[in-house]
Design a protein around this motif. Structure first.
Motif, PDB file in Angstrom:
ATOM      1  N   GLN A  55     -19.775  73.337  31.089  1.00 28.50           N
ATOM      2  CA  GLN A  55     -20.470  74.253  30.437  1.00 28.50           C
ATOM      3  C   GLN A  55     -20.523  75.575  31.242  1.00 28.50           C
ATOM      4  O   GLN A  55     -20.597  76.606  30.361  1.00 28.50           O
ATOM      5  N   LYS A  59     -19.922  79.218  29.375  1.00 22.13           N
ATOM      6  CA  LYS A  59     -21.055  80.251  29.413  1.00 22.13           C
ATOM      7  C   LYS A  59     -20.299  81.484  30.110  1.00 22.13           C
ATOM      8  O   LYS A  59     -21.012  82.528  29.835  1.00 22.13           O
ATOM      9  N   LYS A  76     -22.295  66.858  26.711  1.00 24.98           N
ATOM     10  CA  LYS A  76     -23.264  67.791  26.517  1.00 24.98           C
ATOM     11  C   LYS A  76     -22.627  69.267  26.275  1.00 24.98           C
ATOM     12  O   LYS A  76     -23.082  70.305  25.578  1.00 24.98           O
ATOM     13  N   THR A  77     -21.363  69.380  27.090  1.00 29.03           N
ATOM     14  CA  THR A  77     -20.295  70.661  26.704  1.00 29.03           C
ATOM     15  C   THR A  77     -19.936  70.795  25.323  1.00 29.03           C
ATOM     16  O   THR A  77     -20.067  72.112  24.653  1.00 29.03           O
ATOM     17  N   THR A  79     -21.596  69.594  22.551  1.00 29.42           N
ATOM     18  CA  THR A  79     -22.789  69.961  21.938  1.00 29.42           C
ATOM     19  C   THR A  79     -23.238  71.201  22.045  1.00 29.42           C
ATOM     20  O   THR A  79     -23.470  71.819  20.880  1.00 29.42           O
ATOM     21  N   LEU A  80     -23.151  71.823  23.319  1.00 28.16           N
ATOM     22  CA  LEU A  80     -23.265  73.249  23.561  1.00 28.16           C
ATOM     23  C   LEU A  80     -22.476  74.324  22.649  1.00 28.16           C
ATOM     24  O   LEU A  80     -22.841  75.249  22.082  1.00 28.16           O
TER      25      LEU A  80
END
Length: 229
Positions: A55, A59, A76-77, A79-80
């Protein structure tokens, strides 16, 4: 009253802190590493194929370029990136598995690889060995934030090899202290310091926390059964 005291080498959210408290586990947490975006990173306006392994990588570059297709480490990355409207071609829990996927199905692409200043060699070396074209960009700088602790913790939570290195700069792992690791790569960084390691089934913060809670709840139940009172 808390039954156990654990240390997290990553700052956790208020909700995550409450999860420990609810289960009678005292949590101390701190940032063992510091992340600073590399303002000098040079990127094209558009990137056709990007390998995103965290992430932090995304970012650090999301406002500097437009990524069309992403190959990702971490659920999660992924999904981001999807929430940002980026097409995630594939994602894997670990870099070595993502590398295998790229080698098998995407050898002809030219990749951009935004990464940390102290990134691991898995992705770039694997791409080189298989003659896959890529451009590496230092998207952010990772620095260690070592801190000494005098407290006797029952367990320590580790989230990255950098976090392991940071903690060990000013502390030692006692033989009776459990080391909970978010994944196998982090666990590998601890192997020469302790064998008392438990790895989360999935490499996510939530899964690691659940693993810690489950372990100590089982231990409390076992101790209660053994108590004569």
């Amino acid at each position: 009253m808390a039954n156990y005291h654990v240390l997290s080498t990553k700052l956790l959210s208020p909700q995550q802190y409450l999860t420990f408290k609810t289960n009678k586990i005292l949590l101390t947490h701190y940032p063992s590493i510091k992340i600073v975006p590399n303002q000098a990173a040079k990127l094209p306006a558009n990137i056709e194929h990007a390998i995103i392994t965290s992430q932090n990588s995304f970012k650090a570059i999301k406002d500097k370029t437009n990524i069309k297709k992403a190959y990702v480490v971490g659920e999660k990355t992924a999904t981001l990136l999807e929430m940002a409207g980026i097409s995630v071609i594939c994602w894997k829990h670990y870099a070595v598995d993502l590398l295998e996927e790229i080698i098998a199905k995407h050898q002809d692409a030219h990749f951009y690889f935004p990464c940390s200043s102290i990134r691991r060699d898995t992705i770039p070396e694997g791409l080189k060995q298989n003659n896959i074209k890529f451009t590496e960009v230092t998207a952010y700088h990772t620095s260690l934030n070592p801190k000494s602790f005098e407290t006797d913790f029952d367990a320590i939570l580790f989230f990255s090899p950098s976090g392991v290195n940071s903690y060990l700069q000013k502390n030692q792992l006692k033989s009776d202290v459990l080391a909970f690791c978010i994944g196998t790569t982090t666990a590998q960084a601890l192997k020469t310091h302790t064998q008392n390691i438990i790895i989360a089934e999935k490499p996510t913060v939530e899964e690691l926390i659940a693993t810690v809670i489950k372990y100590f709840k089982h231990k409390i139940t076992k101790n209660n059964k053994q108590s004569p009172y």
